[in-house]
Design a protein around this motif. Structure first.
Motif, PDB file in Angstrom:
ATOM      1  N   UNK A  65       0.845  -1.195   0.000  1.00 15.06           N
ATOM      2  CA  UNK A  65       0.000   0.000   0.000  1.00 15.06           C
ATOM      3  C   UNK A  65       0.881   1.246   0.000  1.00 15.06           C
ATOM      4  N   UNK A  66       0.553   2.199  -0.872  1.00 16.85           N
ATOM      5  CA  UNK A  66       1.340   3.434  -1.008  1.00 16.85           C
ATOM      6  C   UNK A  66       0.420   4.645  -0.880  1.00 16.85           C
ATOM      7  N   UNK A  67       0.989   5.818  -1.125  1.00 20.30           N
ATOM      8  CA  UNK A  67       0.193   7.054  -1.067  1.00 20.30           C
ATOM      9  C   UNK A  67      -0.337   7.454  -2.435  1.00 20.30           C
ATOM     10  N   UNK A  68      -0.076   6.646  -3.475  1.00 20.57           N
ATOM     11  CA  UNK A  68      -0.602   6.980  -4.789  1.00 20.57           C
ATOM     12  C   UNK A  68       0.346   6.653  -5.917  1.00 20.57           C
ATOM     13  N   UNK A  69       0.012   7.150  -7.105  1.00 23.84           N
ATOM     14  CA  UNK A  69       0.754   6.810  -8.304  1.00 23.84           C
ATOM     15  C   UNK A  69       2.181   7.326  -8.346  1.00 23.84           C
ATOM     16  N   UNK A  70       2.375   8.564  -7.962  1.00 27.53           N
ATOM     17  CA  UNK A  70       3.723   9.141  -8.005  1.00 27.53           C
ATOM     18  C   UNK A  70       4.674   8.381  -7.086  1.00 27.53           C
ATOM     19  N   UNK A  71       4.215   8.098  -5.872  1.00 25.48           N
ATOM     20  CA  UNK A  71       5.076   7.342  -4.960  1.00 25.48           C
ATOM     21  C   UNK A  71       5.328   5.937  -5.492  1.00 25.48           C
ATOM     22  N   UNK A  72       4.265   5.292  -5.984  1.00 25.29           N
ATOM     23  CA  UNK A  72       4.421   3.941  -6.502  1.00 25.29           C
ATOM     24  C   UNK A  72       5.415   3.874  -7.646  1.00 25.29           C
ATOM     25  N   UNK A 211       1.108  -0.750  -4.977  1.00 24.70           N
ATOM     26  CA  UNK A 211       2.218  -1.166  -5.828  1.00 24.70           C
ATOM     27  C   UNK A 211       2.298  -2.683  -5.767  1.00 24.70           C
ATOM     28  N   UNK A 212       2.086  -3.314  -6.905  1.00 26.47           N
ATOM     29  CA  UNK A 212       2.291  -4.765  -7.005  1.00 26.47           C
ATOM     30  C   UNK A 212       3.772  -5.019  -7.172  1.00 26.47           C
ATOM     31  N   UNK A 213       4.321  -5.856  -6.315  1.00 26.88           N
ATOM     32  CA  UNK A 213       5.738  -6.229  -6.386  1.00 26.88           C
ATOM     33  C   UNK A 213       5.809  -7.751  -6.453  1.00 26.88           C
ATOM     34  N   UNK A 214       6.129  -8.263  -7.604  1.00 35.04           N
ATOM     35  CA  UNK A 214       6.191  -9.712  -7.788  1.00 35.04           C
ATOM     36  C   UNK A 214       7.188 -10.338  -6.818  1.00 35.04           C
ATOM     37  N   UNK A 216      10.082 -12.233  -5.046  1.00 34.73           N
ATOM     38  CA  UNK A 216      11.515 -12.299  -5.338  1.00 34.73           C
ATOM     39  C   UNK A 216      12.035 -11.080  -6.086  1.00 34.73           C
ATOM     40  N   UNK A 217      11.206 -10.030  -6.177  1.00 31.93           N
ATOM     41  CA  UNK A 217      11.671  -8.757  -6.730  1.00 31.93           C
ATOM     42  C   UNK A 217      12.175  -7.911  -5.565  1.00 31.93           C
ATOM     43  N   UNK A 218      13.464  -7.614  -5.567  1.00 34.42           N
ATOM     44  CA  UNK A 218      14.072  -6.880  -4.455  1.00 34.42           C
ATOM     45  C   UNK A 218      14.221  -5.413  -4.828  1.00 34.42           C
ATOM     46  N   UNK A 219      13.744  -4.539  -3.939  1.00 33.38           N
ATOM     47  CA  UNK A 219      13.805  -3.100  -4.153  1.00 33.38           C
ATOM     48  C   UNK A 219      14.635  -2.436  -3.058  1.00 33.38           C
ATOM     49  N   UNK A 220      15.333  -1.382  -3.434  1.00 27.00           N
ATOM     50  CA  UNK A 220      15.977  -0.529  -2.434  1.00 27.00           C
ATOM     51  C   UNK A 220      14.906   0.428  -1.915  1.00 27.00           C
ATOM     52  N   UNK A 221      14.610   0.419  -0.624  1.00 27.98           N
ATOM     53  CA  UNK A 221      13.528   1.276  -0.113  1.00 27.98           C
ATOM     54  C   UNK A 221      13.890   2.753  -0.165  1.00 27.98           C
ATOM     55  N   UNK A 222      12.920   3.581  -0.527  1.00 27.83           N
ATOM     56  CA  UNK A 222      13.136   5.024  -0.518  1.00 27.83           C
ATOM     57  C   UNK A 222      12.905   5.595   0.869  1.00 27.83           C
ATOM     58  N   UNK A 223      12.097   4.907   1.688  1.00 28.92           N
ATOM     59  CA  UNK A 223      11.842   5.312   3.076  1.00 28.92           C
ATOM     60  C   UNK A 223      12.449   4.267   4.001  1.00 28.92           C
ATOM     61  N   UNK A 224      13.181   4.725   5.004  1.00 27.52           N
ATOM     62  CA  UNK A 224      13.706   3.823   6.015  1.00 27.52           C
ATOM     63  C   UNK A 224      13.081   4.177   7.360  1.00 27.52           C
ATOM     64  N   UNK A 229       5.283  -2.655   5.598  1.00 28.02           N
ATOM     65  CA  UNK A 229       5.107  -3.023   4.185  1.00 28.02           C
ATOM     66  C   UNK A 229       6.344  -3.759   3.651  1.00 28.02           C
ATOM     67  N   UNK A 230       6.757  -4.776   4.406  1.00 19.62           N
ATOM     68  CA  UNK A 230       7.880  -5.636   4.015  1.00 19.62           C
ATOM     69  C   UNK A 230       9.170  -4.848   3.810  1.00 19.62           C
TER      70      UNK A 230
END
Length: 379
Positions: A65-72, A211-214, A216-224, A229-230
């Protein structure tokens, strides 16, 4: 009021507002709290994820769950870029993406990434062979929108997904914000690794998104922070917002099943009438999403038409709401090969499942009258 700017934002559904009020009143505890009240909030959050996953045909662990399209879009693009830059620093996107994608890519260029901005044909659609020829050994991400927010063109997402499958080290992100609820898109086994949805485009609330994240798709988080949210999107969860976007998603899916033909009929009515209107040139291709129709009246300032219609409580727009206050040509129409005059005089009508034939009739009469008055002033 006749509201025909639904691609910018939609009116919240009363059921969505009711659910927001109820959750805000009855489940206001922090879902991360260890007490029983917090546990109830956490259970509701998990239920919302399960329902969202079911509606999208994916697994609940793949829902963020995000705050919208731009963040996603930013989480998806920058998250892949920063996490996988050791593999390569090349990203492929198109010239007609939403500003939240274009600007995210431009920001990465400042960090040493190389971006290929694919051209489009006269319909605003990328050529698949161009995309294939752009893939390199150091390509880590393809980001292509599903439905263009200005002219409604539909990109060949299914074909691109099949291509992406052949490159296991390459990720594929889709901005599905304008397509959701109007043009179906399968996510499971599609080659799509990341997909963005916004609540306020589907009669949900601003500040909500998915944001759908398949897996085993690893992302660098923009918020720490607290690893919510995993750990992809830290911060206390907006529980009421999460519940409302799922509610909105369910309602728009129901409309898509029952009422999609009505959207196409209204769009065709608009197209037929505008084609007969002197001085009007239609920019939306014949094969497009059913809720958007973009046209130009070369020689006329679109702001004048918008204000003339606005005085009659009829509301349309120029281009993307995120760039509509910039008084320049539509970059999307320029990318399609249209003239500067045509790109500078574009207007966008975007309808919803609530739009009626009578509203379209009234709008068309008012528009034709406004064009006639404008031309009389010039003469």
């Amino acid at each position: 009021m006749i509201y025909l700017d639904n691609s910018a934002t939609t009116k919240p559904d009363p059921a969505v507002l009711q659910s927001f009020q109820q959750v805000s009143n009855d489940f206001f505890a922090n879902p991360s709290s260890v007490h029983q009240f917090g546990a109830k909030a956490e259970q509701l959050l998990l239920k919302a994820k399960e329902q969202a996953a079911q509606l999208l045909g994916v697994q609940k662990e793949e829902i963020i769950f995000t705050s919208g399209g731009t963040e996603g879009n930013n989480i998806a693009i920058k998250g892949i870029a920063l996490e996988h830059q050791q593999r390569g620093k090349h990203i492929i996107t198109s010239q007609v993406e939403h500003p939240s994608v274009i600007e995210a890519c431009k920001s990465l260029e400042k960090l040493g990434f190389e971006i290929t901005y694919l051209p489009v044909d006269e319909n605003g659609v990328v050529v698949v062979n161009d995309l294939v020829n752009s893939i390199r050994k150091d390509t880590i991400l393809i980001s292509i929108m599903h439905v263009n927010n200005e002219i409604g063109s539909i990109q060949p997402i299914k074909e691109i997904g099949e291509i992406a499958k052949a490159y296991p080290k390459l990720f594929f992100h889709v901005d599905y914000i304008q397509g959701i609820g109007k043009v179906p898109l399968d996510l499971e086994d599609s080659g799509i690794d990341l997909c963005t949805i916004s609540g306020h485009k589907i009669h949900g609330l601003k500040g909500t998104g998915i944001l759908y994240v398949k897996k085993r798709t690893i992302l660098f988080p923009l918020f720490h922070g607290g690893n919510q949210e995993q750990s992809i999107r830290s911060g206390t969860e907006n529980l009421a917002g999460a519940v409302t976007i799922v509610k909105a998603l369910r309602l728009i899916k129901e409309h898509e099943r029952k009422d999609i033909s009505n959207l196409y009929n209204l769009q065709q009515q608009l197209r037929n009438e505008l084609e007969l209107t002197e001085g009007v040139e239609i920019n939306t291709p014949n094969k497009a999403a059913p809720h958007i129709l973009n046209f130009s009246v070369p020689g006329m300032k679109p702001e004048v038409i918008i204000h003339m219609l606005g005085e009659q409580d009829i509301f349309i727009s120029t281009k993307s709401a995120c760039s509509s206050k910039q008084l320049d040509e539509s970059k999307v129409l320029l990318a399609c090969g249209y003239s500067n005059d045509r790109a500078a005089s574009a207007l966008r009508i975007s309808i919803s499942y609530e739009t009626t034939k009578n509203e379209i009739d009234t709008f068309l009469q008012a528009l034709q009258k406004a064009i006639k008055q404008f031309k009389e002033v010039l003469e």
